[in-house]
Design an enzyme around this catalytic site. Structure first.
Site, mmCIF file in Angstrom:
data_model
loop_
_atom_site.group_PDB
_atom_site.id
_atom_site.type_symbol
_atom_site.label_atom_id
_atom_site.label_comp_id
_atom_site.label_asym_id
_atom_site.label_seq_id
_atom_site.Cartn_x
_atom_site.Cartn_y
_atom_site.Cartn_z
ATOM 1 N N ASP A 11 35.925 23.819 36.571
ATOM 2 C CA ASP A 11 36.831 23.622 37.705
ATOM 3 C C ASP A 11 37.760 24.826 37.810
ATOM 4 O O ASP A 11 37.874 25.618 36.874
ATOM 5 C CB ASP A 11 37.659 22.346 37.457
ATOM 6 N N SER A 12 38.457 24.913 38.941
ATOM 7 C CA SER A 12 39.430 25.982 39.134
ATOM 8 C C SER A 12 40.638 25.837 38.208
ATOM 9 O O SER A 12 41.378 26.791 38.004
ATOM 10 C CB SER A 12 39.907 25.958 40.584
ATOM 11 N N CYS A 74 34.657 21.181 40.621
ATOM 12 C CA CYS A 74 35.605 21.608 41.654
ATOM 13 C C CYS A 74 34.940 21.510 43.026
ATOM 14 O O CYS A 74 33.900 22.138 43.269
ATOM 15 C CB CYS A 74 36.004 23.057 41.376
ATOM 16 N N GLU A 154 50.184 17.516 41.174
ATOM 17 C CA GLU A 154 50.609 18.269 39.988
ATOM 18 C C GLU A 154 52.082 18.027 39.674
ATOM 19 O O GLU A 154 52.507 18.121 38.523
ATOM 20 C CB GLU A 154 50.282 19.752 40.161
ATOM 21 N N CYS A 186 38.271 16.230 46.541
ATOM 22 C CA CYS A 186 39.048 17.198 45.759
ATOM 23 C C CYS A 186 39.321 16.564 44.403
ATOM 24 O O CYS A 186 39.567 15.358 44.318
ATOM 25 C CB CYS A 186 40.358 17.515 46.479
ATOM 26 N N HIS A 188 41.796 16.467 42.567
ATOM 27 C CA HIS A 188 43.109 15.860 42.357
ATOM 28 C C HIS A 188 43.258 14.481 43.013
ATOM 29 O O HIS A 188 44.127 13.713 42.643
ATOM 30 C CB HIS A 188 44.193 16.777 42.926
HETATM 31 N N1 DGL Z 1 39.751 21.851 42.102
HETATM 32 C C1 DGL Z 1 40.068 22.052 43.501
HETATM 33 C C2 DGL Z 1 39.120 21.183 44.350
HETATM 34 O O1 DGL Z 1 38.557 20.205 43.896
HETATM 35 C C3 DGL Z 1 41.508 21.744 43.814
HETATM 36 C C4 DGL Z 1 42.503 22.738 43.230
HETATM 37 C C5 DGL Z 1 42.308 24.129 43.800
HETATM 38 O O2 DGL Z 1 42.637 24.355 44.984
HETATM 39 O O3 DGL Z 1 41.846 24.982 43.069
HETATM 40 O O4 DGL Z 1 38.935 21.472 45.501
#
Ligand code: DGL
Length: 267
Positions: A11-12, A74, A154, A186, A188
């Site tokens: 993931d990012s 991600c 967050e 997403c 989150h």
């Molecule tokens: N992990 C990213 C997603 O699922 C969200 C956080 C980001 O913008 O890097 O799109």
């Protein structure tokens, strides 16, 4: 292939831990190596070229860890760089949250429209709509970018009046279309499920792409005959590119349990 090899999940940042959490629950015998690019997060507002470049670096790193499967946790990377991962992975199977989310959304839609929410890059890519239409060309898809959700999650404002108002505002146009399901596109957003359930009401099913990805992974491992049968203590590795302030607190909120040791990669 040796079924005791780990699954690589990436993931990012730390959001992908929602997918790891679902995998730990669904596949308790699997070893997992998680990669979070915490030094360069967020990806959701970056360009396609940049995300492709970062995604290739992470894929190569995980392939060196001898993974038996790769999971793009991600949504933003899955939306614009899933092909990069598949090309580099060659014969290592690759799953991504968008294919899992699209499958579940179509199964849940029951003839009604599908709402999709995600980061601006995910929504602009139209990746969910394309995947959903490949499965069911007739279904109507309504997408909405929700850029404020990532920082709100967050911040830990999971049940906060500001988050509620933000959700009502973002979801107004999608709910006006009387959708039957809403894809949480997403990493989150699964943490906002209780609040979103209130906002959308009982008539709209929430599709949690973390859970559906774990289901898809379980089916794929069985199909390929590489599901772990290892009964000892499970090994989890968490590799990140930075350890920012509050990392532990936020990470454990996503994972739903203690993170243990985190390795910081020097790139
Ligand atoms: N992990 C990213 C997603 O699922 C969200 C956080 C980001 O913008 O890097 O799109």
């Amino acid at each position: 292939m040796d079924s005791s090899r780990p699954i690589g999940v990436f993931d990012s940042g730390i959001g992908g831990l929602t997918v790891v959490r679902a995998l730990m629950e669904r596949l308790p015998l699997e070893r997992i190596v998680y990669f979070g690019d915490t030094a360069r997060v967020p990806y959701g507002v970056k360009s396609v070229a940049t995300i492709e470049h970062f995604t290739a670096q992470i894929t190569e790193y995980l392939l060196q860890q001898d993974v038996k499967m790769l999971i793009v946790a991600c949504n933003t990377m899955a939306a614009v760089a899933a092909d990069v991962v598949r090309r580099l992975a060659r014969d290592i199977p690759v799953l991504d949250v968008i294919e899992a989310g699209a499958l579940a959304a179509v199964a849940e839609s029951k003839g009604r429209g599908i709402g999709v929410i995600g980061t601006p890059t995910t929504i602009n890519s139209n990746a969910y709509a394309r995947r959903i239409h490949a499965l069911d060309p007739g279904v109507r898809v309504y997408s909405q970018a929700c850029p404020l959700f990532v920082p709100l999650v967050e911040e830990g404002w999971l049940d906060h009046p500001v988050t509620r108002l933000t959700a009502q505002e973002y979801l107004k146009p999608v709910l006006a279309e009387e959708v039957g399901s809403l894809v949480l596109g997403c990493t989150h957003y699964p943490l906002l499920k209780p609040l979103l359930r209130d906002v959308v009401g009982p008539g709209v099913r929430l599709v949690d792409s973390a859970i559906t990805t774990a289901e898809l992974a379980a089916a794929k491992l069985l199909e390929l005959g590489i599901a772990s049968t290892h009964a000892g203590p499970t090994a989890y590795r968490f590799v990140v590119t930075d350890v920012p302030l509050r990392f532990q607190t936020i990470g454990e909120r996503f994972l739903g349990r203690s993170l243990g040791t985190v390795e910081k990669l020097e790139w």
